[in-house]
Design a protein around this motif. Structure first.
Motif, PDB file in Angstrom:
ATOM      1  N   LEU A 198       0.874  -1.188   0.000  1.00 42.94           N
ATOM      2  CA  LEU A 198       0.000   0.000   0.000  1.00 42.94           C
ATOM      3  C   LEU A 198       0.912   1.240   0.000  1.00 42.94           C
ATOM      4  CD1 LEU A 198      -2.709  -0.847   2.695  1.00 42.94           C
ATOM      5  CD2 LEU A 198      -3.103  -0.471   0.265  1.00 42.94           C
ATOM      6  N   VAL A 199       0.652   2.160  -0.908  1.00 44.38           N
ATOM      7  CA  VAL A 199       1.478   3.384  -0.975  1.00 44.38           C
ATOM      8  C   VAL A 199       0.580   4.600  -0.773  1.00 44.38           C
ATOM      9  CG1 VAL A 199       2.983   4.769  -2.391  1.00 44.38           C
ATOM     10  CG2 VAL A 199       3.097   2.300  -2.549  1.00 44.38           C
ATOM     11  N   ALA A 200       0.827   5.337   0.297  1.00 48.67           N
ATOM     12  CA  ALA A 200       0.036   6.568   0.546  1.00 48.67           C
ATOM     13  C   ALA A 200       0.938   7.785   0.267  1.00 48.67           C
ATOM     14  CB  ALA A 200      -0.429   6.593   1.980  1.00 48.67           C
ATOM     15  N   ARG A 201       0.450   8.614  -0.599  1.00 50.64           N
ATOM     16  CA  ARG A 201       1.236   9.820  -0.939  1.00 50.64           C
ATOM     17  C   ARG A 201       0.682  11.014  -0.151  1.00 50.64           C
ATOM     18  NH1 ARG A 201       1.652  13.132  -5.366  1.00 50.64           N
ATOM     19  NH2 ARG A 201      -0.248  12.268  -6.279  1.00 50.64           N
ATOM     20  N   TYR A 202       1.556  11.750   0.362  1.00 57.29           N
ATOM     21  CA  TYR A 202       1.086  12.951   1.101  1.00 57.29           C
ATOM     22  C   TYR A 202       1.974  14.149   0.746  1.00 57.29           C
ATOM     23  CZ  TYR A 202       5.064  12.100   4.190  1.00 57.29           C
ATOM     24  OH  TYR A 202       6.319  11.910   4.677  1.00 57.29           O
ATOM     25  N   SER A 203       1.405  15.327   0.941  1.00 55.71           N
ATOM     26  CA  SER A 203       2.156  16.567   0.632  1.00 55.71           C
ATOM     27  C   SER A 203       2.938  17.009   1.881  1.00 55.71           C
ATOM     28  CB  SER A 203       1.187  17.661   0.222  1.00 55.71           C
ATOM     29  OG  SER A 203       1.789  18.903   0.388  1.00 55.71           O
ATOM     30  N   GLN A 204       4.208  17.280   1.663  1.00 57.89           N
ATOM     31  CA  GLN A 204       5.025  17.753   2.806  1.00 57.89           C
ATOM     32  C   GLN A 204       4.542  19.121   3.282  1.00 57.89           C
ATOM     33  OE1 GLN A 204       8.892  17.566   1.102  1.00 57.89           O
ATOM     34  NE2 GLN A 204       9.037  15.332   1.307  1.00 57.89           N
ATOM     35  N   THR A 205       4.073  19.897   2.302  1.00 55.15           N
ATOM     36  CA  THR A 205       3.566  21.226   2.673  1.00 55.15           C
ATOM     37  C   THR A 205       2.343  21.080   3.557  1.00 55.15           C
ATOM     38  OG1 THR A 205       4.363  22.083   0.592  1.00 55.15           O
ATOM     39  CG2 THR A 205       2.754  23.422   1.744  1.00 55.15           C
ATOM     40  N   ALA A 206       1.452  20.130   3.139  1.00 55.09           N
ATOM     41  CA  ALA A 206       0.259  19.937   3.955  1.00 55.09           C
ATOM     42  C   ALA A 206       0.641  19.428   5.327  1.00 55.09           C
ATOM     43  CB  ALA A 206      -0.656  18.952   3.248  1.00 55.09           C
ATOM     44  N   LEU A 207       1.642  18.532   5.327  1.00 58.42           N
ATOM     45  CA  LEU A 207       2.104  18.022   6.623  1.00 58.42           C
ATOM     46  C   LEU A 207       2.513  19.172   7.540  1.00 58.42           C
ATOM     47  CD1 LEU A 207       3.063  15.611   8.424  1.00 58.42           C
ATOM     48  CD2 LEU A 207       5.299  15.860   7.319  1.00 58.42           C
ATOM     49  N   LEU A 208       3.294  20.132   6.948  1.00 57.61           N
ATOM     50  CA  LEU A 208       3.745  21.284   7.762  1.00 57.61           C
ATOM     51  C   LEU A 208       2.570  22.126   8.217  1.00 57.61           C
ATOM     52  CD1 LEU A 208       6.985  22.730   6.124  1.00 57.61           C
ATOM     53  CD2 LEU A 208       6.751  21.418   8.207  1.00 57.61           C
ATOM     54  N   LYS A 209       1.670  22.387   7.250  1.00 55.42           N
ATOM     55  CA  LYS A 209       0.572  23.304   7.581  1.00 55.42           C
ATOM     56  C   LYS A 209      -0.353  22.721   8.629  1.00 55.42           C
ATOM     57  CE  LYS A 209       0.536  26.314   3.670  1.00 55.42           C
ATOM     58  NZ  LYS A 209      -0.174  26.887   2.549  1.00 55.42           N
ATOM     59  N   GLN A 210      -0.511  21.397   8.570  1.00 59.53           N
ATOM     60  CA  GLN A 210      -1.406  20.794   9.545  1.00 59.53           C
ATOM     61  C   GLN A 210      -0.740  20.616  10.898  1.00 59.53           C
ATOM     62  OE1 GLN A 210      -3.427  17.228   8.222  1.00 59.53           O
ATOM     63  NE2 GLN A 210      -4.028  18.201   6.288  1.00 59.53           N
ATOM     64  N   SER A 211       0.570  20.466  10.876  1.00 64.51           N
ATOM     65  CA  SER A 211       1.250  20.168  12.145  1.00 64.51           C
ATOM     66  C   SER A 211       1.732  21.422  12.890  1.00 64.51           C
ATOM     67  CB  SER A 211       2.470  19.270  11.878  1.00 64.51           C
ATOM     68  OG  SER A 211       2.061  18.105  11.237  1.00 64.51           O
ATOM     69  N   VAL A 212       1.996  22.421  12.093  1.00 67.09           N
ATOM     70  CA  VAL A 212       2.541  23.625  12.765  1.00 67.09           C
ATOM     71  C   VAL A 212       1.395  24.409  13.384  1.00 67.09           C
ATOM     72  CG1 VAL A 212       3.760  25.802  12.436  1.00 67.09           C
ATOM     73  CG2 VAL A 212       4.472  23.779  11.188  1.00 67.09           C
ATOM     74  N   PRO A 213       1.376  24.562  14.691  1.00 60.82           N
ATOM     75  CA  PRO A 213       0.301  25.338  15.325  1.00 60.82           C
ATOM     76  C   PRO A 213       0.387  26.834  14.938  1.00 60.82           C
ATOM     77  CG  PRO A 213       1.950  24.695  16.940  1.00 60.82           C
ATOM     78  CD  PRO A 213       2.366  24.091  15.649  1.00 60.82           C
ATOM     79  N   TRP A 214      -0.777  27.452  15.040  1.00 58.53           N
ATOM     80  CA  TRP A 214      -0.854  28.839  14.549  1.00 58.53           C
ATOM     81  C   TRP A 214       0.124  29.781  15.236  1.00 58.53           C
ATOM     82  CZ3 TRP A 214      -1.885  32.703  17.945  1.00 58.53           C
ATOM     83  CH2 TRP A 214      -2.428  32.341  19.163  1.00 58.53           C
ATOM     84  N   TRP A 215       0.279  29.576  16.540  1.00 61.64           N
ATOM     85  CA  TRP A 215       1.161  30.511  17.279  1.00 61.64           C
ATOM     86  C   TRP A 215       2.612  30.364  16.853  1.00 61.64           C
ATOM     87  CZ3 TRP A 215       4.775  27.825  20.003  1.00 61.64           C
ATOM     88  CH2 TRP A 215       4.490  26.506  20.355  1.00 61.64           C
ATOM     89  N   LEU A 216       2.944  29.093  16.404  1.00 61.81           N
ATOM     90  CA  LEU A 216       4.321  28.887  15.960  1.00 61.81           C
ATOM     91  C   LEU A 216       4.523  29.503  14.586  1.00 61.81           C
ATOM     92  CD1 LEU A 216       6.464  27.235  17.559  1.00 61.81           C
ATOM     93  CD2 LEU A 216       6.259  25.512  15.787  1.00 61.81           C
TER      94      LEU A 216
END
Ligand code: ADP
Length: 707
Positions: free
Chosen positions: A187-205
Motif C-alpha cells: 500500500l502506498v500513501a502519498r502525502y504533501s510535505q507542505t500539507a504536513l507542515l501546515k497541519q502540524s505547525v500550530p498557529w502561534w508557531l
C-alpha cells in the motif's frame, strides 16, 4: 563693592569687610582660587561625563540585546524540537493508519471494490493523504483512491490537500503479506510535505516562525508560507535568527528549518538612540554656552585682578592716607600710607571703633567731640587740622578732609577721610615764624644801634664842647686866682659828668651794636634761593619777574645765613617798592652771583625801576633817610652794617645796560670760605669795583679784610 566719594575720588574697595586684607594684593591666596590652566579646561568636563554616560548606556543596551537574542534562540530551539516531535507523531499516526488499512486488506475485510470506500482510505484522504494505491506483488494496481475523489463530506480537507499538492510530495509504504507469509503486495500513501507542515505547525508557531523543510542543497521542500525568499534581514539592528535540525528520517536528506519572522519593532525601541543623540546635542550646546560663559568670567576675573593690582599699587603709592569709616565710626578700610602714618598694622586698625589708638590721650574728649561732629556730616569742607599720636609715641600734625562714602547705588554708607601729614609744613612755618621774630629782633637791635650811634655821634660834639668849655673856665679861674672851692668843685664835677655822659652814650652804642654775626660756612646759592622763596609771594603779588643767575652752585661763604637772607629780602623789597611805579608786565629783578677776586664774591640785585637818580650809597644809607610815605629809612643802613660786620661792603649803582629803563643795582660782597678758583678772577678783580664811590670803599674794605 564699589565705593565712591562724592568728590572726584573713586575707591573701588572690593567687599568692604575684606578691605585691607591681603586678598587684593595676592589674589592667589583666595580660597576659591583655581589654577587658571585647569579652569580654562574645566568646560570640557561635562561633555566628557556625558560621553561616558552615553557609552555606558550603549553598552547596557547591547548587553540587554544579547541576552534578549539568546533567550529568543533558546525559545526557538525549544519550539523547533517541539515541532519536530509533532511532525514525527503525525507521520507515525499516518503510518499506523496505513498499516490498519493493510491489515483490513489482509484479513479480507477490504476488497479491491471496497477499497476506495473503505473507512481507512476515506479517513486518510480526508486528512493528509493525497492518494493511496494498492499494488499486488507485481506492482499492478488493485485499487487507487485520490483526495479529489473523496466524499462531499470530506471536501474541505480534500481542498486542503489539493493546496498541499502544489509542493513536493512524499509517500508512506506498507507491505502486504499472505497468510503463508509471502509478500502479497503493498500500500502506498502519498502525502504533501507542505500539507504536513501546515497541519502540524500550530498557529502561534507559524506566527513566530517561517517553517520550512529543505534538502541538503538548500532546496525548499515545503514551507508554511507560499512563496518567500530566505530571510536574513536586518531591521533596526535586529537580525532574524534561524535554527535548523535534521528531519531524516522520516524524510530522507531533509532538514526542518525555523526562521524568525521579521520582528515588529515598535517605534519606541528607537527612542533610546534618539534620546541619546538629542542628549549629546543638548550637552554639546550647553557645554559650548558654558565655555563661553567661563571665558567671559575668566576675562572679567583677569580684568578684576589687574584692576585690583593697579588699585592696590595706586593706593599703596599714595602719599595721602585714606580711611573709610561707617556711620558708627568703625574703620572699614585704611590704605598703607594711613597705617604707616599712625604706626598700626592695617589688620589691627580695620574694625576699630573710637576712641582710636592714634588719638592724643590728653585730648580724647575734644577729639571725640570732633569725631561726632564729623559723623554728623559737619566736618569743614576745607578740611581741619589735628594732632595724632604715632604708635611709637611721637605726635604729628595732620590735615583731614572728610567726604561722604557712597556705594555703587549712590547710597551713603559712611565717610572717606583723606589725611595729609603736615608736620613738616608746620615745622617749616614755625621755623619761618621764629626766623622772622629773630630777624625783627635783630632789626630792632641794629636799628637801635644805628640810632644810638647817630645819637652818640650827635651828642659827642656838644658833650666834648661842654667838657672843653668847662676845662677852659676852670683854667681861667685858676689863672685868675679864683679860690672859691665850691665853684671850683662844681666845675670839676660838671666836667666829670660831661665825660661820664659821653662814656655812657658810647657804651650804650657799643652794647647795642656789639652783636657779632654768627659766621659759618654756608652755600650762598642756597641762601639767595631761600630768600627768593621766602619773598616769592610778594613778588607774585606785585607781578614782578625774577631771574637768578649763578654758574657755580657750590660756592661757600663765611656768613650768618639768616642775616644775609634778610639783607637780600630787604634789597628785594626795596626793588619791588621801586618797581610799583612801573607797568605790571615790565617789572623785572635780576640777581647775579659772581666771583669778586680770589677771596670775595659779589651779589648784584638789579631792577628796571626808576633808578637812584644820582643818589650815592652814602646818602641812601643815611639813618632815617626815606622817600617812602611809611618808610623808616633804616633798611639800607642796617643792611650796610650787617654786610660790613661780615667784612664785606654794600654798594649802589645804576642797573647794567641790559635793563630798559635802567633801574638801580645794589651790590654786596662777602668773603669766600676758601679762595675761589676761577678763570674770570683776574677780570673780576679788575672790574668788580669800578662803579664809583661805593665801589672804591668796598674795594678798600676787601683789601683791609684780606690783609
Ligand atoms: P625805606 O625802605 O624805609 O625807605 P631804606 O633805607 O631801605 O628805607 O631805603 C632808603 C631809600 O632808598 C628808599 O626810600 C628809596 O628812596 C631808596 N631806594 C632803595 N632801594 C631803591 C631802589 N631799588 N630803587 C630806587 N630807590 C631805592
Amino acid at each position: 563693592m564699589i565705593l565712591f566719594t562724592k568728590n572726584s575720588a573713586m575707591h573701588t574697595l572690593g567687599d568692604v569687610p575684606m578691605l585691607g586684607s591681603n586678598d587684593v594684593k595676592n589674589p592667589r591666596r583666595s580660597e576659591n582660587y583655581i589654577e587658571p590652566q585647569l579652569a580654562q579646561h574645566l568646560w570640557i568636563l561635562p561633555i566628557l561625563l556625558s560621553l561616558l554616560f552615553v557609552g555606558a548606556v550603549i553598552i547596557w543596551l547591547q548587553r540587554a540585546d544579547t541576552v534578549d537574542r539568546e533567550e529568543r534562540r533558546q525559545n526557538m530551539i525549544t519550539d523547533a524540537l517541539t515541532l519536530e516531535t509533532r511532525l514525527r507523531a503525525q507521520l507515525d499516526f499516518e503510518s499506523v493508519q496505513l498499516e490498519n488499512l493493510g491489515k483490513s486488506i489482509q484479513a479480507g475485510r477490504v476488497t479491491a471494490t471496497q477499497f476506495t470506500a473503505s473507512k481507512e482510505v476515506t479517513s486518510g484522504l480526508s486528512q493528509l493523504w493525497q492518494s493511496v494505491t494498492w499494488l499486488d506483488q507485481d506492482n499492478r494496481v488493485h485499487g487507487h483512491a485520490t483526495s479529489l475523489l473523496a466524499s462531499p463530506g470530506a471536501l474541505l480537507p480534500a481542498v486542503a490537500n489539493a493546496e498541499g499538492m502544489r509542493g513536493i510530495s512524499s509517500h508512506l509504504v506498507v507491505f502486504l503479506y499472505s497468510a503463508t507469509g509471502t509478500l502479497a503486495g503493498s500500500l502506498v500513501a502519498r502525502y504533501s510535505q507542505t500539507a504536513l507542515l501546515k497541519q502540524s505547525v500550530p498557529w502561534w508557531l507559524a506566527r513566530k516562525y517561517h517553517v520550512r523543510l529543505i534538502d541538503s542543497l538548500e532546496q525548499e521542500l515545503a514551507s508554511t508560507e507560499d512563496s518567500r525568499p530566505r530571510v536574513t534581514s536586518h531591521k533596526l539592528g535586529i537580525e532574524s535568527a534561524t535554527y535548523r535540525l535534521s528531519f531524516d528520517p522520516p524524510i530522507r536528506d531533509a532538514y526542518l528549518e525555523l526562521t524568525e519572522h521579521d520582528l515588529f519593532v515598535p517605534w519606541y525601541r528607537a527612542l533610546p538612540s534618539a534620546l541619546m543623540i538629542g542628549f549629546l546635542i543638548l550637552i554639546s550646546v550647553a557645554t559650548w554656552m558654558l565655555r563661553r560663559q567661563m571665558q567671559g568670567v575668566s576675562r572679567a576675573e583677569a580684568a578684576w585682578r589687574t584692576e585690583a593690582a593697579w588699585r592696590s599699587a595706586m593706593e599703596d603709592s599714595m602719599v595721602v592716607g585714606l580711611r573709610a569709616r561707617d556711620f558708627e565710626g568703625r574703620l572699614v578700610y585704611v590704605n598703607r600710607t594711613f597705617a604707616e602714618m599712625v604706626g598700626w598694622p592695617r589688620a589691627t586698625l580695620i574694625g576699630m571703633l573710637p576712641p582710636m589708638p592714634y588719638w592724643l590721650p590728653d585730648q580724647i574728649e575734644e577729639t571725640m567731640q570732633r569725631h561726632l561732629r564729623n559723623m554728623a556730616g559737619d566736618a569743614p569742607r576745607e578740611g581741619y587740622e589735628a594732632r595724632w599720636l604715632h604708635a611709637n609715641g611721637h605726635s604729628f600734625d595732620v590735615m583731614v578732609f572728610e567726604t561722604p562714602l557712597v556705594d555703587a547705588s549712590g547710597k551713603q554708607i559712611g565717610w572717606m577721610g583723606s589725611i595729609l601729614d603736615i608736620t613738616e609744613r608746620k615745622q617749616m612755618e614755625e621755623r619761618d615764624r621764629r626766623q622772622a621774630d629773630t630777624l625783627a629782633h635783630h632789626a630792632r637791635l641794629t636799628m637801635l644801634g644805628e640810632v644810638a650811634s647817630t645819637l652818640a655821634h650827635e651828642l659827642n660834639q656838644p658833650l666834648t664842647a661842654i667838657a672843653s668849655y668847662n676845662a677852659g673856665v676852670i683854667n681861667s679861674l685858676q689863672r685868675d686866682g679864683f679860690s672859691d672851692a665850691s665853684v671850683h668843685n662844681a666845675l670839676q664835677r660838671l666836667g666829670e659828668q660831661a665825660a661820664q655822659a659821653g662814656r655812657i652814650v658810647q657804651r650804650i652804642r657799643e652794647f647795642l651794636t656789639r652783636r657779632e654775626p654768627e659766621l659759618e660756612s654756608c652755600n650762598i646759592h642756597d641762601v639767595v634761593e631761600n630768600a627768593i622763596t621766602l619773598f616769592q609771594r610778594e613778588l607774585t603779588r606785585h607781578h614782578v619777574n625774577i631771574k637768578f643767575n649763578n654758574d657755580d652752585h657750590s660756592i661757600q661763604v663765611m656768613a650768618d645765613a639768616v642775616l644775609i637772607e634778610q639783607v637780600i629780602i630787604n634789597l628785594l623789597r626795596n626793588a619791588t617798592d621801586a618797581l610799583s611805579a612801573m607797568p605790571d608786565h615790565t617789572r623785572m629783578i635780576e640777581i647775579t652771583i659772581h666771583p669778586a677776586g680770589e677771596f670775595f664774591l659779589r651779589i648784584d640785585v638789579a631792577d628796571n625801576g626808576p633808578g637812584l637818580g644820582g643818589r650815592t650809597i652814602r646818602e641812601l644809607c643815611t639813618a632815617f633817610y626815606s622817600t617812602k610815605l611809611e618808610g623808616m629809612g633804616m633798611g639800607l643802613a642796617i643792611c650796610r652794617s650787617v654786610i660790613e660786620a661780615h667784612g664785606g661792603a654794600l654798594d649802589a649803582a645804576e642797573s647794567p645796560l641790559s635793563f630798559t629803563p635802567h633801574g638801580a643795582q645794589f651790590s654786596l660782597t662777602l668773603p669766600a670760605f676758601r679762595p675761589i678758583q676761577s678763570d674770570e678772577n683776574a677780570d673780576s678783580n679788575a672790574n668788580a669795583y669800578d662803579n664809583g664811590e661805593g665801589n672804591d670803599k668796598a674795594a678798600a674794605t676787601h683789601h683791609k679784610v684780606a690783609a
